[in-house]
Every structure is written in structure tokens, then in C-alpha cells.
Scaffold this motif. Structure first.
Motif, PDB file in Angstrom:
ATOM      1  N   ASP A  98      31.742 -54.072  -6.050  1.00 49.20           N
ATOM      2  CA  ASP A  98      33.145 -54.366  -6.330  1.00 49.20           C
ATOM      3  C   ASP A  98      34.057 -53.694  -5.312  1.00 49.20           C
ATOM      4  O   ASP A  98      35.065 -54.275  -4.888  1.00 49.20           O
ATOM      5  N   LEU A  99      33.709 -52.456  -4.911  1.00 46.04           N
ATOM      6  CA  LEU A  99      34.533 -51.762  -3.923  1.00 46.04           C
ATOM      7  C   LEU A  99      34.497 -52.501  -2.589  1.00 46.04           C
ATOM      8  O   LEU A  99      35.544 -52.693  -1.954  1.00 46.04           O
ATOM      9  N   VAL A 100      33.313 -52.916  -2.155  1.00 48.42           N
ATOM     10  CA  VAL A 100      33.208 -53.658  -0.900  1.00 48.42           C
ATOM     11  C   VAL A 100      34.061 -54.922  -0.964  1.00 48.42           C
ATOM     12  O   VAL A 100      34.815 -55.238  -0.036  1.00 48.42           O
ATOM     13  N   GLU A 101      33.976 -55.633  -2.068  1.00 49.52           N
ATOM     14  CA  GLU A 101      34.730 -56.883  -2.213  1.00 49.52           C
ATOM     15  C   GLU A 101      36.239 -56.640  -2.201  1.00 49.52           C
ATOM     16  O   GLU A 101      36.989 -57.396  -1.575  1.00 49.52           O
ATOM     17  N   THR A 102      36.688 -55.595  -2.890  1.00 48.98           N
ATOM     18  CA  THR A 102      38.132 -55.353  -2.945  1.00 48.98           C
ATOM     19  C   THR A 102      38.679 -54.868  -1.609  1.00 48.98           C
ATOM     20  O   THR A 102      39.812 -55.204  -1.241  1.00 48.98           O
ATOM     21  N   VAL A 103      37.884 -54.102  -0.866  1.00 47.13           N
ATOM     22  CA  VAL A 103      38.313 -53.693   0.481  1.00 47.13           C
ATOM     23  C   VAL A 103      38.468 -54.936   1.353  1.00 47.13           C
ATOM     24  O   VAL A 103      39.464 -55.085   2.076  1.00 47.13           O
ATOM     25  N   HIS A 104      37.497 -55.830   1.298  1.00 50.06           N
ATOM     26  CA  HIS A 104      37.589 -57.070   2.073  1.00 50.06           C
ATOM     27  C   HIS A 104      38.766 -57.926   1.620  1.00 50.06           C
ATOM     28  O   HIS A 104      39.468 -58.524   2.443  1.00 50.06           O
ATOM     29  N   ALA A 105      38.994 -57.982   0.310  1.00 52.75           N
ATOM     30  CA  ALA A 105      40.100 -58.798  -0.219  1.00 52.75           C
ATOM     31  C   ALA A 105      41.452 -58.284   0.253  1.00 52.75           C
ATOM     32  O   ALA A 105      42.414 -59.050   0.372  1.00 52.75           O
ATOM     33  N   SER A 106      41.524 -56.992   0.549  1.00 56.27           N
ATOM     34  CA  SER A 106      42.779 -56.408   1.028  1.00 56.27           C
ATOM     35  C   SER A 106      42.910 -56.497   2.540  1.00 56.27           C
ATOM     36  O   SER A 106      43.876 -56.002   3.121  1.00 56.27           O
ATOM     37  N   GLY A 107      41.913 -57.111   3.202  1.00 55.96           N
ATOM     38  CA  GLY A 107      41.956 -57.274   4.647  1.00 55.96           C
ATOM     39  C   GLY A 107      41.276 -56.173   5.420  1.00 55.96           C
ATOM     40  O   GLY A 107      41.361 -56.133   6.651  1.00 55.96           O
ATOM     41  N   GLY A 108      40.588 -55.268   4.726  1.00 57.83           N
ATOM     42  CA  GLY A 108      39.954 -54.138   5.384  1.00 57.83           C
ATOM     43  C   GLY A 108      38.493 -54.383   5.722  1.00 57.83           C
ATOM     44  O   GLY A 108      37.883 -55.367   5.289  1.00 57.83           O
ATOM     45  N   ALA A 109      37.927 -53.491   6.497  1.00 56.78           N
ATOM     46  CA  ALA A 109      36.509 -53.514   6.852  1.00 56.78           C
ATOM     47  C   ALA A 109      35.801 -52.386   6.122  1.00 56.78           C
ATOM     48  O   ALA A 109      36.419 -51.390   5.731  1.00 56.78           O
ATOM     49  N   PHE A 110      34.489 -52.539   5.964  1.00 55.29           N
ATOM     50  CA  PHE A 110      33.695 -51.540   5.240  1.00 55.29           C
ATOM     51  C   PHE A 110      32.514 -51.133   6.108  1.00 55.29           C
ATOM     52  O   PHE A 110      31.793 -51.976   6.649  1.00 55.29           O
ATOM     53  N   GLY A 111      32.321 -49.815   6.253  1.00 56.26           N
ATOM     54  CA  GLY A 111      31.204 -49.304   7.037  1.00 56.26           C
ATOM     55  C   GLY A 111      30.457 -48.229   6.282  1.00 56.26           C
ATOM     56  O   GLY A 111      31.010 -47.588   5.380  1.00 56.26           O
ATOM     57  N   VAL A 112      29.192 -48.026   6.633  1.00 55.56           N
ATOM     58  CA  VAL A 112      28.438 -46.918   6.062  1.00 55.56           C
ATOM     59  C   VAL A 112      27.767 -46.124   7.173  1.00 55.56           C
ATOM     60  O   VAL A 112      27.354 -46.680   8.194  1.00 55.56           O
ATOM     61  N   VAL A 113      27.709 -44.829   6.957  1.00 64.57           N
ATOM     62  CA  VAL A 113      27.057 -43.913   7.882  1.00 64.57           C
ATOM     63  C   VAL A 113      26.002 -43.157   7.094  1.00 64.57           C
ATOM     64  O   VAL A 113      26.279 -42.638   6.017  1.00 64.57           O
ATOM     65  N   SER A 114      24.793 -43.115   7.608  1.00 63.37           N
ATOM     66  CA  SER A 114      23.701 -42.586   6.793  1.00 63.37           C
ATOM     67  C   SER A 114      22.777 -41.677   7.578  1.00 63.37           C
ATOM     68  O   SER A 114      22.366 -41.996   8.687  1.00 63.37           O
ATOM     69  N   GLY A 115      22.441 -40.578   6.952  1.00 59.13           N
ATOM     70  CA  GLY A 115      21.376 -39.729   7.459  1.00 59.13           C
ATOM     71  C   GLY A 115      20.021 -40.266   7.045  1.00 59.13           C
ATOM     72  O   GLY A 115      18.997 -39.661   7.330  1.00 59.13           O
ATOM     73  N   GLY A 116      20.045 -41.416   6.339  1.00 61.39           N
ATOM     74  CA  GLY A 116      18.820 -42.095   5.947  1.00 61.39           C
ATOM     75  C   GLY A 116      18.309 -42.985   7.071  1.00 61.39           C
ATOM     76  O   GLY A 116      18.477 -42.655   8.249  1.00 61.39           O
ATOM     77  N   PHE A 117      17.752 -44.146   6.713  1.00 63.01           N
ATOM     78  CA  PHE A 117      16.962 -44.871   7.689  1.00 63.01           C
ATOM     79  C   PHE A 117      17.347 -46.338   7.792  1.00 63.01           C
ATOM     80  O   PHE A 117      17.487 -47.040   6.798  1.00 63.01           O
ATOM     81  N   GLU A 118      17.498 -46.776   9.046  1.00 65.44           N
ATOM     82  CA  GLU A 118      17.897 -48.145   9.369  1.00 65.44           C
ATOM     83  C   GLU A 118      16.999 -49.172   8.680  1.00 65.44           C
ATOM     84  O   GLU A 118      17.461 -50.237   8.263  1.00 65.44           O
TER      85      GLU A 118
END
Length: 236
Positions: A98-118
Motif C-alpha cells: 500500500d505504501l509503494v502504491e500511494t507513493v506512486h499515486a502521489s507522483g513519487g518514486a520508491f527505492g530500497v537499499v539493502s545489506g541483504g542480497f540482490e
């Protein structure tokens, strides 16, 4: 509820006047409920050992890069098919989609940064419609993990750099960026963003980042920022 101070998020004026142009989150224990390294370690029989090191690293007791090398070393000999098994078991944090969708609906972009694994983060992000991601790579030879990381390790400095890079790519001023995470290696990124929010975070992180959410719902951020689909945001 966390035993420290109650949740407080003070939204700065730029983000009161306009929605964020970029939201960046950590992955493990933020975008998802698990720690991917621990899920991988479960297949190596080293989950408890790895979980202890993870907790110390996220609390700032250990250098993250060195702690990652120690944890990854325990994965040597695990078949590379483990990535698909772990991905299938991943549980996104409630409200993440829902957060990803609402950020996009407001015209924004969404990114993630991870110490985990591609190998796990990339298909997860593609499935969630996330715009940008960066994570570590695990070395694989002859179909088995070697116990080593391939290439540069994603550090706290990497997270800051990616926040700045993606903001520039989308022509978003830093004051209209939001960063969220739970660990010590997320703190510099949260301090760089226009708004940094400690999410269900370790005590040392909550002490370093005054804006906190301790309810395990990522869409709580959408409500705080009054993004489309949540009450309070007037039309722009």
C-alpha cells in the motif's frame, strides 16, 4: 510498543506542502518482516549464530561490512536453489504494498537499499513495482554458495549515495525525500533525507533518529504524510 519514548514524527514544512518525490527504505525488518541472511542461514544450519551477529550489527556494536562477511561465510556449500526457496517464504511488512502504491499515486518514486542480497531483493522489488534497488551479491560457483560476497558491500555510505543518486535522477530536492530503516547502518541515510523515520528500530537507532514509528505497518507513513488514499492531503 517499544519501551523507549512514544512515537513522534514531525513532518517538516516542505513535506507538509508537497508529497515526497522519493521514498527509500531498508529491506530486512523494514520492507519485509524477516532478515534474509537469517533465512539463508536456516538452510545452512547456522541461523542462531547468524541472528546473534545480525542483532549486534544492527545495534551498531559491530562494523556492518565485517559482520556481513562473518555471516556469509557460514553459508558456504548451500545450493544456489536456496534463493528461490527463501524468496517464496518472504513476508512483506503489513502495508508495504500500500505504501509503494500511494507513493506512486502521489507522483513519487520508491527505492530500497539493502545489506541483504540482490538474488532475493531484485525479484521481490520487481514483484512489488519498486523503482530502484541496491543490494549485495553472493558468490556462487558450480551451483553452490562459496561463503563470500561478490563485489562491493552495501554500507551506510552506499545507502546515502543511492538516496542522493535517485533523488537527482528524478529531480527531487533532498527536502522532499523520506528514508526509513531499523538498523544502525540506516541512520546516515535517515539523517540525509528530508525526513528520516526509524521503523520498529533498535534502541540505539531510536536514540539517534527522533522521528519513529513502532507499529509494524509501513502504510503508517502514508497516513502521517497524508498521501493519496489517506485522510488529510489536499489536492495539489
Amino acid at each position: 510498543m517499544h519501551p523507549l519514548a512514544p512515537d513522534v514524527v514531525v513532518v517538516p514544512e516542505p513535506l507538509v506542502a508537497a508529497p515526497p518525490g522519493l521514498v527509500v527504505t531498508d529491506v530486512d525488518s523494514t520492507l519485509i518482516t524477516q532478515e534474509v541472511i537469517e533465512e539463508l542461514a536456516g538452510h545452512a544450519g547456522t541461523r542462531e549464530q547468524v541472528a546473534e551477529v545480525t542483532a549486534r550489527a544492527m545495534d551498531g556494536e559491530l562494523d556492518f561490512a565485517e559482520s556481513l562477511r562473518l555471516r556469509v561465510a557460514t553459508l558456504a556449500g548451500v545450493p544456489a536453489t536456496v534463493f528461490g526457496e527463501v524468496l517464496a517464504a518472504i513476508v512483506p511488512t503489513p502495508g508495504a504494498g500500500d505504501l509503494v502504491e500511494t507513493v506512486h499515486a502521489s507522483g513519487g518514486a520508491f527505492g530500497v537499499v539493502s545489506g541483504g542480497f540482490e538474488e532475493v531483493v531484485a525479484p521481490l522489488c520487481r514483484g512489488m513495482g519498486i523503482d530502484h534497488w541496491v543490494a549485495n551479491h553472493l558468490e556462487v560457483r558450480d551451483g553452490y554458495l562459496t561463503g563470500r560476497v561478490s563485489g562491493e558491500i552495501v554500507t551506510s555510505a552506499t545507502k546515502v549515495w543511492k538516496l542522493r543518486e535517485w533523488a537527482a535522477e528524478h529531480d527531487v530536492p533532498l527536502e522532499l525525500t523520506v528514508a526509513m530503516g531499523d538498523g544502525a547502518n540506516d541512520v546516515p541515510m535517515m539523517h540525509t533525507a528530508g525526513l528520516g523515520v526509524a521503523f520498529c528500530a533498535k534502541p540505539t537507532v531510536r536514540a539517534a533518529v527522533p522521528d519513529t514509528i513502532s507499529v509494524q505497518r509501513l502504510d503508517a507513513l502514508a497516513g502521517i504524510l497524508a498521501l493519496p488514499g489517506t485522510p488529510g492531503r489536499s489536492a495539489h
